[in-house]
Scaffold this motif. Structure first.
Motif, short mmCIF file in Angstrom:
data_model
loop_
_atom_site.label_atom_id
_atom_site.label_comp_id
_atom_site.label_asym_id
_atom_site.label_seq_id
_atom_site.Cartn_x
_atom_site.Cartn_y
_atom_site.Cartn_z
N LEU A 22 2.24 2.08 -6.12
CA LEU A 22 1.73 3.05 -5.41
C LEU A 22 -0.18 2.83 -6.27
CD1 LEU A 22 3.79 5.99 -4.33
CD2 LEU A 22 2.02 4.41 -3.21
N GLU A 23 -0.15 2.77 -7.41
CA GLU A 23 -1.02 3.08 -8.24
C GLU A 23 -2.33 1.77 -8.36
OE1 GLU A 23 0.76 3.34 -11.98
OE2 GLU A 23 0.43 5.01 -12.20
N ARG A 24 -1.40 0.80 -7.91
CA ARG A 24 -2.31 -0.58 -7.85
C ARG A 24 -3.07 -0.57 -6.28
NH1 ARG A 24 2.40 -5.06 -10.46
NH2 ARG A 24 2.05 -4.49 -11.94
N SER A 25 -2.07 0.01 -5.87
CA SER A 25 -2.32 0.03 -4.09
C SER A 25 -3.65 0.80 -3.72
CB SER A 25 -1.61 0.75 -2.94
OG SER A 25 -0.35 -0.27 -2.71
N LEU A 26 -3.77 2.72 -4.85
CA LEU A 26 -4.85 2.39 -4.39
C LEU A 26 -6.23 2.31 -5.70
CD1 LEU A 26 -3.65 6.91 -5.76
CD2 LEU A 26 -4.19 5.59 -3.02
N ALA A 27 -5.73 1.12 -6.44
CA ALA A 27 -6.90 0.68 -6.82
C ALA A 27 -7.39 -0.06 -6.14
CB ALA A 27 -6.62 -0.30 -8.46
N ARG A 28 -6.67 -1.04 -5.41
CA ARG A 28 -7.58 -1.39 -4.34
C ARG A 28 -7.82 -1.07 -3.06
NH1 ARG A 28 -3.52 -6.52 -2.42
NH2 ARG A 28 -5.71 -7.19 -2.46
N LEU A 49 6.67 11.35 -8.33
CA LEU A 49 4.93 11.64 -8.21
C LEU A 49 4.21 12.51 -8.61
CD1 LEU A 49 4.83 9.99 -4.77
CD2 LEU A 49 4.90 9.10 -6.57
N TRP A 50 4.35 13.61 -9.15
CA TRP A 50 4.11 14.44 -9.80
C TRP A 50 4.33 14.19 -11.23
CZ3 TRP A 50 0.06 17.93 -8.18
CH2 TRP A 50 0.38 18.50 -7.08
N ILE A 51 5.62 13.86 -11.83
CA ILE A 51 6.07 14.40 -13.19
C ILE A 51 6.93 13.00 -13.77
CG2 ILE A 51 7.23 16.70 -12.58
CD1 ILE A 51 9.75 14.98 -12.53
N TYR A 52 6.46 11.70 -12.42
CA TYR A 52 6.82 10.08 -13.73
C TYR A 52 5.97 10.17 -14.43
CZ TYR A 52 2.31 7.56 -12.06
OH TYR A 52 1.48 7.58 -12.05
N ARG A 53 4.57 10.30 -14.80
CA ARG A 53 3.87 10.07 -15.98
C ARG A 53 3.72 11.67 -16.56
NH1 ARG A 53 0.88 5.37 -15.47
NH2 ARG A 53 2.64 4.56 -15.31
N ASP A 54 3.53 11.34 -17.99
CA ASP A 54 2.45 12.75 -18.37
C ASP A 54 1.43 12.31 -17.97
OD1 ASP A 54 4.80 14.44 -19.12
OD2 ASP A 54 5.01 13.19 -21.39
N GLU A 55 0.52 11.68 -18.56
CA GLU A 55 -1.01 11.08 -17.76
C GLU A 55 -1.47 10.73 -17.32
OE1 GLU A 55 0.67 7.63 -19.81
OE2 GLU A 55 1.34 9.57 -20.03
N SER A 56 -0.27 10.67 -15.79
CA SER A 56 -0.52 10.30 -15.35
C SER A 56 -0.11 11.53 -13.58
CB SER A 56 -0.59 9.02 -14.71
OG SER A 56 -1.23 8.18 -14.21
N PHE A 57 -1.22 11.68 -12.19
CA PHE A 57 -0.59 11.84 -11.19
C PHE A 57 -1.16 10.73 -10.33
CE2 PHE A 57 -2.85 14.44 -8.19
CZ PHE A 57 -1.64 14.98 -7.61
N LEU A 58 -0.14 10.83 -9.27
CA LEU A 58 -0.57 10.00 -8.09
C LEU A 58 -1.16 11.23 -6.63
CD1 LEU A 58 1.63 7.30 -8.34
CD2 LEU A 58 -1.16 7.29 -8.23
N PRO A 59 -1.92 11.68 -6.06
CA PRO A 59 -2.49 12.08 -5.00
C PRO A 59 -1.70 11.75 -3.76
CG PRO A 59 -4.29 10.82 -5.80
CD PRO A 59 -3.30 10.64 -6.35
N HIS A 60 -0.88 12.92 -3.73
CA HIS A 60 0.17 12.41 -2.37
C HIS A 60 0.34 14.18 -1.91
CE1 HIS A 60 2.93 13.71 -5.28
NE2 HIS A 60 3.50 14.58 -4.57
N GLY A 61 0.88 13.55 -0.86
CA GLY A 61 1.48 15.26 0.37
C GLY A 61 2.20 14.32 1.62
N SER A 62 2.77 15.71 2.05
CA SER A 62 3.16 15.30 3.63
C SER A 62 3.01 16.22 4.28
CB SER A 62 5.19 15.56 2.65
OG SER A 62 5.55 16.37 2.92
N ALA A 63 3.79 16.04 4.99
CA ALA A 63 3.31 17.10 6.64
C ALA A 63 3.61 18.87 6.01
CB ALA A 63 4.86 16.42 7.85
N ARG A 64 5.12 19.15 4.95
CA ARG A 64 5.01 20.67 4.70
C ARG A 64 3.24 20.84 4.35
NH1 ARG A 64 8.13 21.61 -0.63
NH2 ARG A 64 6.67 20.31 -1.10
N ASP A 65 2.96 19.66 3.52
CA ASP A 65 1.36 20.13 2.93
C ASP A 65 0.30 20.28 3.43
OD1 ASP A 65 2.86 19.94 0.28
OD2 ASP A 65 3.10 17.96 0.17
#
Length: 149
Positions: A22-28, A49-65
């Motif tokens: 996902l990081e690579r996709s966003l970088a493109r 996607l909220w907690i996978y790495r302390d120094e990183s965050f992937l902006p995301h959401g679902s229908a619930r958001d």
């Protein structure tokens, strides 16, 4: 025409691999949709996607958001594309409904699961028969991707 990439997991789990893809996709500059097979899995991926790495965050959401068009990464069980994604990730046996409007579809499957392996083979045949460009990627022991077909 969509490219369909098949990613065969052997040494690492989906939870270890998906955030990097996902990081690579966003970088493109691509928006992404991740389609899972159940709402429970969507919630698990949301947490990941909220907690996978302390120094990183992937902006995301679902229908619930709400406001799916505002989400760079959209998590769903459906075959919709409300955030105008360029790449779609299919996980846990999720199937692509007929939408081939993506630049790339990424089918990720666990090669240690016989049922998942059979579904991936069937999806490969369907994509190939449908005239889509397909490629097959497999992890080596270090977790790097090697193109095999």
């Amino acid at each position: 025409m969509s490219e369909v990439y098949f990613y065969h997991l052997e040494y690492r789990s989906l939870e270890e691999v998906l955030p990097t893809l996902l990081e690579r996709s966003l970088a493109r500059g691509w928006r992404a949709t991740v389609q899972a097979a159940s709402e429970e899995r969507v919630e698990a991926l949301n947490t990941l996607l909220w907690i996978y790495r302390d120094e990183s965050f992937l902006p995301h959401g679902s229908a619930r958001d709400g406001s799916p068009q505002a989400q760079p990464i959209y998590l769903t069980v459906g075959d919709d594309n409300p955030n105008a994604s360029k790449v779609r990730f299919l996980v846990d046996g999720a199937e692509l409904g007929g939408g081939t409007s993506y630049e790339r579809v990424v089918y990720i499957f666990d090669g240690r699961d016989d049922e998942a392996l059979q579904r991936a083979r069937a999806a490969w045949q369907e994509a190939k028969t449908g005239g889509l460009s397909v490629s097959y990627w497999q992890q080596d022991e270090d977790g790097r991707w090697q193109q095999k077909a």
